[in-house]
Design a protein around this motif. Sequence first.
Motif, PDB file in Angstrom:
ATOM      1  N   GLY A  63     -99.373  -0.659  54.728  1.00  0.00           N
ATOM      2  CA  GLY A  63     -98.270  -0.063  55.478  1.00  0.00           C
ATOM      3  C   GLY A  63     -97.596  -1.076  56.381  1.00  0.00           C
ATOM      4  N   GLY A  64     -98.390  -1.907  57.064  1.00  0.00           N
ATOM      5  CA  GLY A  64     -97.813  -2.941  57.907  1.00  0.00           C
ATOM      6  C   GLY A  64     -97.032  -3.959  57.108  1.00  0.00           C
ATOM      7  N   LEU A  65     -97.562  -4.357  55.958  1.00  0.00           N
ATOM      8  CA  LEU A  65     -96.867  -5.297  55.085  1.00  0.00           C
ATOM      9  C   LEU A  65     -95.537  -4.730  54.618  1.00  0.00           C
ATOM     10  CD1 LEU A  65     -96.649  -7.754  53.185  1.00  0.00           C
ATOM     11  CD2 LEU A  65     -98.146  -6.537  51.582  1.00  0.00           C
ATOM     12  N   ALA A  66     -95.522  -3.453  54.247  1.00  0.00           N
ATOM     13  CA  ALA A  66     -94.300  -2.832  53.747  1.00  0.00           C
ATOM     14  C   ALA A  66     -93.224  -2.765  54.827  1.00  0.00           C
ATOM     15  CB  ALA A  66     -94.612  -1.426  53.224  1.00  0.00           C
ATOM     16  N   GLY A  67     -93.576  -2.244  55.994  1.00  0.00           N
ATOM     17  CA  GLY A  67     -92.575  -2.079  57.042  1.00  0.00           C
ATOM     18  C   GLY A  67     -91.953  -3.387  57.470  1.00  0.00           C
ATOM     19  N   ALA A  68     -92.761  -4.420  57.669  1.00  0.00           N
ATOM     20  CA  ALA A  68     -92.230  -5.717  58.088  1.00  0.00           C
ATOM     21  C   ALA A  68     -91.434  -6.376  56.967  1.00  0.00           C
ATOM     22  CB  ALA A  68     -93.369  -6.626  58.538  1.00  0.00           C
ATOM     23  N   SER A  69     -91.829  -6.172  55.712  1.00  0.00           N
ATOM     24  CA  SER A  69     -91.090  -6.754  54.588  1.00  0.00           C
ATOM     25  C   SER A  69     -89.697  -6.160  54.470  1.00  0.00           C
ATOM     26  CB  SER A  69     -91.868  -6.531  53.284  1.00  0.00           C
ATOM     27  OG  SER A  69     -93.074  -7.256  53.280  1.00  0.00           O
ATOM     28  N   SER A  70     -89.553  -4.869  54.749  1.00  0.00           N
ATOM     29  CA  SER A  70     -88.219  -4.257  54.719  1.00  0.00           C
ATOM     30  C   SER A  70     -87.306  -4.866  55.773  1.00  0.00           C
ATOM     31  CB  SER A  70     -88.328  -2.748  54.934  1.00  0.00           C
ATOM     32  OG  SER A  70     -88.874  -2.114  53.806  1.00  0.00           O
ATOM     33  N   GLY A 115     -91.579  -6.393  47.379  1.00  0.00           N
ATOM     34  CA  GLY A 115     -92.882  -6.387  48.033  1.00  0.00           C
ATOM     35  C   GLY A 115     -93.076  -5.168  48.919  1.00  0.00           C
ATOM     36  N   ALA A 116     -92.013  -4.774  49.629  1.00  0.00           N
ATOM     37  CA  ALA A 116     -92.111  -3.598  50.496  1.00  0.00           C
ATOM     38  C   ALA A 116     -92.364  -2.331  49.696  1.00  0.00           C
ATOM     39  CB  ALA A 116     -90.829  -3.455  51.313  1.00  0.00           C
ATOM     40  N   PHE A 117     -91.632  -2.177  48.591  1.00  0.00           N
ATOM     41  CA  PHE A 117     -91.812  -0.968  47.772  1.00  0.00           C
ATOM     42  C   PHE A 117     -93.193  -0.939  47.127  1.00  0.00           C
ATOM     43  CE2 PHE A 117     -91.121   1.241  43.599  1.00  0.00           C
ATOM     44  CZ  PHE A 117     -91.107   2.522  44.138  1.00  0.00           C
ATOM     45  N   GLY A 118     -93.641  -2.084  46.612  1.00  0.00           N
ATOM     46  CA  GLY A 118     -94.975  -2.128  46.023  1.00  0.00           C
ATOM     47  C   GLY A 118     -96.064  -1.842  47.039  1.00  0.00           C
ATOM     48  N   ALA A 119     -95.902  -2.382  48.249  1.00  0.00           N
ATOM     49  CA  ALA A 119     -96.922  -2.183  49.283  1.00  0.00           C
ATOM     50  C   ALA A 119     -96.978  -0.734  49.739  1.00  0.00           C
ATOM     51  CB  ALA A 119     -96.654  -3.103  50.469  1.00  0.00           C
ATOM     52  N   ILE A 120     -95.818  -0.107  49.932  1.00  0.00           N
ATOM     53  CA  ILE A 120     -95.837   1.277  50.418  1.00  0.00           C
ATOM     54  C   ILE A 120     -96.350   2.215  49.331  1.00  0.00           C
ATOM     55  CG2 ILE A 120     -93.504   2.022  49.769  1.00  0.00           C
ATOM     56  CD1 ILE A 120     -95.395   2.712  53.070  1.00  0.00           C
ATOM     57  N   GLY A 121     -96.073   1.877  48.047  1.00  0.00           N
ATOM     58  CA  GLY A 121     -96.612   2.687  46.964  1.00  0.00           C
ATOM     59  C   GLY A 121     -98.133   2.625  46.916  1.00  0.00           C
ATOM     60  N   LEU A 122     -98.675   1.421  47.001  1.00  0.00           N
ATOM     61  CA  LEU A 122    -100.137   1.271  47.009  1.00  0.00           C
ATOM     62  C   LEU A 122    -100.754   1.885  48.262  1.00  0.00           C
ATOM     63  CD1 LEU A 122    -100.460  -2.390  45.683  1.00  0.00           C
ATOM     64  CD2 LEU A 122    -100.994  -0.283  44.446  1.00  0.00           C
ATOM     65  N   SER A 123    -100.039   1.802  49.388  1.00  0.00           N
ATOM     66  CA  SER A 123    -100.540   2.401  50.617  1.00  0.00           C
ATOM     67  C   SER A 123    -100.678   3.911  50.473  1.00  0.00           C
ATOM     68  CB  SER A 123     -99.582   2.060  51.769  1.00  0.00           C
ATOM     69  OG  SER A 123     -99.978   2.699  52.962  1.00  0.00           O
ATOM     70  N   LEU A 124     -99.686   4.540  49.860  1.00  0.00           N
ATOM     71  CA  LEU A 124     -99.755   5.991  49.663  1.00  0.00           C
ATOM     72  C   LEU A 124    -100.870   6.357  48.677  1.00  0.00           C
ATOM     73  CD1 LEU A 124     -95.954   6.869  49.546  1.00  0.00           C
ATOM     74  CD2 LEU A 124     -97.608   7.593  51.275  1.00  0.00           C
ATOM     75  N   THR A 182     -97.007 -10.953  60.110  1.00  0.00           N
ATOM     76  CA  THR A 182     -97.772 -12.056  59.517  1.00  0.00           C
ATOM     77  C   THR A 182     -97.876 -11.891  58.006  1.00  0.00           C
ATOM     78  OG1 THR A 182     -99.072 -12.335  61.537  1.00  0.00           O
ATOM     79  CG2 THR A 182    -100.018 -13.198  59.510  1.00  0.00           C
ATOM     80  N   ALA A 183     -98.193 -10.684  57.560  1.00  0.00           N
ATOM     81  CA  ALA A 183     -98.346 -10.431  56.130  1.00  0.00           C
ATOM     82  C   ALA A 183     -97.015 -10.548  55.392  1.00  0.00           C
ATOM     83  CB  ALA A 183     -98.948  -9.044  55.920  1.00  0.00           C
ATOM     84  N   ALA A 184     -95.944 -10.032  55.969  1.00  0.00           N
ATOM     85  CA  ALA A 184     -94.638 -10.084  55.299  1.00  0.00           C
ATOM     86  C   ALA A 184     -94.160 -11.522  55.129  1.00  0.00           C
ATOM     87  CB  ALA A 184     -93.616  -9.276  56.094  1.00  0.00           C
ATOM     88  N   GLY A 185     -94.297 -12.321  56.174  1.00  0.00           N
ATOM     89  CA  GLY A 185     -93.936 -13.727  56.054  1.00  0.00           C
ATOM     90  C   GLY A 185     -94.795 -14.433  55.020  1.00  0.00           C
ATOM     91  N   GLY A 186     -96.086 -14.129  55.013  1.00  0.00           N
ATOM     92  CA  GLY A 186     -96.982 -14.738  54.037  1.00  0.00           C
ATOM     93  C   GLY A 186     -96.648 -14.342  52.617  1.00  0.00           C
ATOM     94  N   LEU A 187     -96.218 -13.090  52.408  1.00  0.00           N
ATOM     95  CA  LEU A 187     -95.877 -12.631  51.063  1.00  0.00           C
ATOM     96  C   LEU A 187     -94.719 -13.436  50.478  1.00  0.00           C
ATOM     97  CD1 LEU A 187     -96.155 -10.572  48.743  1.00  0.00           C
ATOM     98  CD2 LEU A 187     -94.524  -9.127  49.985  1.00  0.00           C
ATOM     99  N   VAL A 188     -93.672 -13.654  51.258  1.00  0.00           N
ATOM    100  CA  VAL A 188     -92.518 -14.404  50.764  1.00  0.00           C
ATOM    101  C   VAL A 188     -92.884 -15.862  50.519  1.00  0.00           C
ATOM    102  CG1 VAL A 188     -90.204 -15.225  51.360  1.00  0.00           C
ATOM    103  CG2 VAL A 188     -90.844 -12.844  51.796  1.00  0.00           C
ATOM    104  N   LEU A 189     -93.675 -16.453  51.413  1.00  0.00           N
ATOM    105  CA  LEU A 189     -94.109 -17.834  51.210  1.00  0.00           C
ATOM    106  C   LEU A 189     -94.928 -17.974  49.930  1.00  0.00           C
ATOM    107  CD1 LEU A 189     -95.194 -18.750  54.849  1.00  0.00           C
ATOM    108  CD2 LEU A 189     -93.247 -19.714  53.604  1.00  0.00           C
TER     109      LEU A 189
END
Length: 329
Positions: free
Chosen positions: A67-74, A95-104, A207-214
């Motif tokens: 959830g944190g990864l998704a929100g920050a990625s958006s 990444g945001a859509f994939g993360a929120i889907g897996l979170s749910l 932190t996670a969102a920045g790491g995902l793009v990198l």
Amino acid sequence: MTGQDGARGKRSSRPGREAVTGVATGRRRRGEQPVVPDTEFTSYYGKPIINAPVWRSPDIPGYLFLGGLAGASSLLGAGAQATGRPRMATTAKVGAFGAIGLSLVALVHDLGRPARFLNMLRVFKPTSPMNIGSWLLAGYGPLAGAAAASAVTGRLPRLGAAATAGSAVLGPAVAAYTGALISDTAVPAWHDGYRELPYLFAGSGATAAGGLVLLADPAGDTGPARNLAVFGVALELGSFKRMERRLGMVAEPYRTGRAGRYLRAGEVLSVAGAAGAVLGRRSRLGKVLSGAALLAASACTRWGIFHAGKASADDPRYTVVPQRRRLRN
């Protein structure tokens, strides 16, 4: 042996049902030897004072992390689109859509049935973090999906732009609300950290969102992702250290056992990932390694906080000692 002697023998052999939870309150004079040993933090029949959370791992810590990864990625995706970085925007939105889907998926799996999540949408209760979080997810998920679909296909750009803006508005709340959610419980390590946990979770999500793009697009322009990751690490570590100092003895579960190992690993990975992102900005391999370290650091933080809460609920002294201190004050 008489009946009376037998009764006394039975009473003396009974388990410690009269055990007192707390600390010795009498004052000891200088040179005086204690007559009664220090009391232990036990409860009747060895049961915890409060019920430990029934949430399970990896479902709930995974839900917190994703959830944190998704929100920050958006939020990162909207910023990338506004500054003319379509490649980064697409990576962040997908990444945001994939993360929120897996979170749910993780949340529903822990609940047991999808209907239990839908039942939380039957009412609107602003005083309940769980209810507000359910509405946030229900509104944010479709927006994140529409933004990602438009970015990948190139179709309906106006609808995609509106969905991107909407998901960016809800994104910070999605990233931080789980901190308010777990602190709205009786679990000492979570409840007493109510001031810092939302900020800590927001920083961990950044932190996670920045790491995902990198990690996913090291060949692209990763400047904003790097800056977001460094900001997230600073906010996460700063909030955690402040919470540790303020909580005093209740912070012990964050430093010991499984939770302590997760959190120490998270700190090391956070610092290493941020340093690598800054120093290795021109190295593709450096970006990949930094991104992986930042994602792992955010996950370690969520798992550590989850296990610290469960450990504090199982030990009566983290409930009793703060209560007695508040009564004395």
